[in-house]
Motif scaffolding. Sequence first.
Motif: not given
Length: 292
Positions: A37-44
């Motif tokens: 349910d948790n997403l991370f919009y990665s800068g990489f």
Amino acid sequence: MIHPGAVLRKEIQGGKVAPFIGIFDAFSATIAAQHSDNLFYSGFGFAASHYGLPDVGYIAWSDMVKAAWRIRQILPKHKMLVDIDDGYVDVSVACHVSTQLEQMGVAMIMLEDQARPRRCGHYEGKVLLPLEQYMEKLEMVLAQRTDLCVLARTDAAGDEIYRRIERFSETDADVIMVDGIRSIETLREVRKMTKKPLLFNQIAGGKSPRVTLSELREAGAGLTLYSTPCLFAAQSAIGNALTTIFADDGRLPEALHGHSVGVAECSALLQKNMNRHMPMPKTKLSVVEQSC
């Protein structure tokens, strides 16, 4: 509707937070959303997918805000952590960006203490902002947020880690992260210094050790981030798929359910996003119509 940031803060305080999975675009987010349910919009990942460039400071804040907005439209019930690097240099820009992200329903932002030219946390050559300069930026972002959770990140090494963790702990930051930790023992030492929830970032081939969720919980990290598995998997899978095609004189492999994806499987995945914000058509579309 309760703001996703408020929901996440309650989960953090309760000590039960699902891992954040790093995504790099709307399609990878769609796949990752089936696992957490948790997403991370990665800068990489964003730098790679949007610009085709390494994560060394090319990202424009407006591009990241628009990208986060697209994810929120298709996955409104998922909680998203967005990497805003150093807040895009200026304090006022950092506040402006965090306000926009909060208003669209982003649950948490990650604000780092690197100076320009910035680097991925697992690259060499990182330079830190003077502590007081970063603290001013962090305090301003915290002062103008309402529901948005804020993750204070340091890229420090050695004894400077502990000096910065001590200062971060005096703020209202919701979570603290030390990126590029080379030893789980360092995490244990950080745990002794602060009562703030800690997040541990795992990246394949990075500086940090590969550890299990159980090991991280034992060391004191209540939150875990897998920042790039989707991006690296895509690089590997695309390369392998194209190699396979041309090794067989250009013949496409047979789409077998559970082994490879064809138009039906991909269309079914994407249709779920459509169904979240648009009523289903009265007439059921064929696979070909759905995919065109």
